[in-house]
Design a protein around this motif. Sequence first.
Motif, PDB file in Angstrom:
ATOM      1  N   HIS A  86      15.351  47.202 -16.177  1.00 49.06           N
ATOM      2  CA  HIS A  86      14.458  48.211 -16.044  1.00 49.06           C
ATOM      3  C   HIS A  86      15.199  49.234 -16.955  1.00 49.06           C
ATOM      4  O   HIS A  86      16.356  49.219 -17.138  1.00 49.06           O
ATOM      5  N   THR A  87      14.378  50.318 -17.210  1.00 44.94           N
ATOM      6  CA  THR A  87      14.788  51.425 -18.032  1.00 44.94           C
ATOM      7  C   THR A  87      15.962  52.095 -17.305  1.00 44.94           C
ATOM      8  O   THR A  87      16.914  53.030 -17.942  1.00 44.94           O
ATOM      9  N   SER A  88      16.035  52.081 -16.100  1.00 43.27           N
ATOM     10  CA  SER A  88      17.445  52.485 -15.234  1.00 43.27           C
ATOM     11  C   SER A  88      18.615  51.783 -15.250  1.00 43.27           C
ATOM     12  O   SER A  88      19.618  52.369 -15.083  1.00 43.27           O
ATOM     13  N   GLY A  89      18.500  50.511 -16.004  1.00 40.40           N
ATOM     14  CA  GLY A  89      19.394  49.809 -16.369  1.00 40.40           C
ATOM     15  C   GLY A  89      19.751  48.888 -15.002  1.00 40.40           C
ATOM     16  O   GLY A  89      20.738  48.034 -15.308  1.00 40.40           O
ATOM     17  N   TYR A  97       8.611  42.600 -13.271  1.00 43.66           N
ATOM     18  CA  TYR A  97       8.104  43.169 -13.975  1.00 43.66           C
ATOM     19  C   TYR A  97       6.657  43.204 -14.218  1.00 43.66           C
ATOM     20  O   TYR A  97       6.025  42.066 -14.181  1.00 43.66           O
ATOM     21  N   ASP A 117       3.224  44.744 -16.748  1.00 41.41           N
ATOM     22  CA  ASP A 117       2.746  45.340 -17.946  1.00 41.41           C
ATOM     23  C   ASP A 117       1.460  45.778 -17.776  1.00 41.41           C
ATOM     24  O   ASP A 117       0.514  44.822 -18.253  1.00 41.41           O
ATOM     25  N   LYS A 139       5.808  63.193 -24.639  1.00 44.78           N
ATOM     26  CA  LYS A 139       6.997  63.282 -23.704  1.00 44.78           C
ATOM     27  C   LYS A 139       7.908  64.355 -24.209  1.00 44.78           C
ATOM     28  O   LYS A 139       8.581  65.122 -23.293  1.00 44.78           O
ATOM     29  N   THR A 147       6.985  54.021 -10.820  1.00 44.45           N
ATOM     30  CA  THR A 147       8.008  53.561 -10.029  1.00 44.45           C
ATOM     31  C   THR A 147       8.496  54.191  -8.697  1.00 44.45           C
ATOM     32  O   THR A 147       7.980  53.949  -7.611  1.00 44.45           O
ATOM     33  N   SER A 155       9.226  60.154 -13.177  1.00 45.68           N
ATOM     34  CA  SER A 155       8.792  60.260 -14.693  1.00 45.68           C
ATOM     35  C   SER A 155       7.674  61.272 -14.471  1.00 45.68           C
ATOM     36  O   SER A 155       7.085  61.605 -15.740  1.00 45.68           O
TER      37      SER A 155
END
Length: 225
Positions: free
Chosen positions: A36-39, A45, A47, A108, A137, A141
């Motif tokens: 994920h974008t958090s690493g 997942y 979409d 953003k 999540t 964000s």
Amino acid sequence: MIPTTYPSAEDIARLTAKALLEVGAVHFNARDPFIHTSGLPAPTYVDCRKLISFPRIRATLMDFLTVTVMRDAGMEAFDNVAGGETAGIPFAALVAERMALPMTYIRKKPKGHGRGARIEGVMAEGDRVLLIEDMTTDGGSKLSFVDAIRETGATCGHTGVIFSYGIYPEMAGTLGDHGVTLHALATWWDVLAEAKRQHAFDEETLTAVEAYLDDPRGWQAAHNS
């Protein structure tokens, strides 16, 4: 057109999970986890952006999102519907159409030219704004979008999403401490229950996914190489 039928929250959650599986938006893979974008790794997942390509499902879920927000927050609770760049924009437009409200969207980051705007469209001081996104999540964000709305002099106390992970207990505090209430159609638990009913994945995969949902931080720590 404003929907006039109100399915139960349980029916909405089940049908939303079914729709996500039907369009192939849900991916489970415990042997080769997603990053994920958090690493951090995860065996799941989703979409939600795929939904825009399926008109019947798209329309149904936008009806669900509209009635969920109206039922939970009030039928006259908002003056403006805002979408977060980029995934929230089409869904915000569809909800705004149903609620017969103006629609805006939030970048953003400010544009690097012209007015340097973050808000596109017309948002007035004092407007009560509903923030629409595809998913969340842990809720973090959403805060930047909420702050951008509030900087205009408008208010934002509600955000609506199609999908919420529903596995991070800190999410309620993250949003609640910021004065924001979350309205979501379904969570990973709803998707897992529907996947089990459909036998959509093998038992080993479903067991691994359930272990992750029960303890996401522990699962990530054990699988973070």
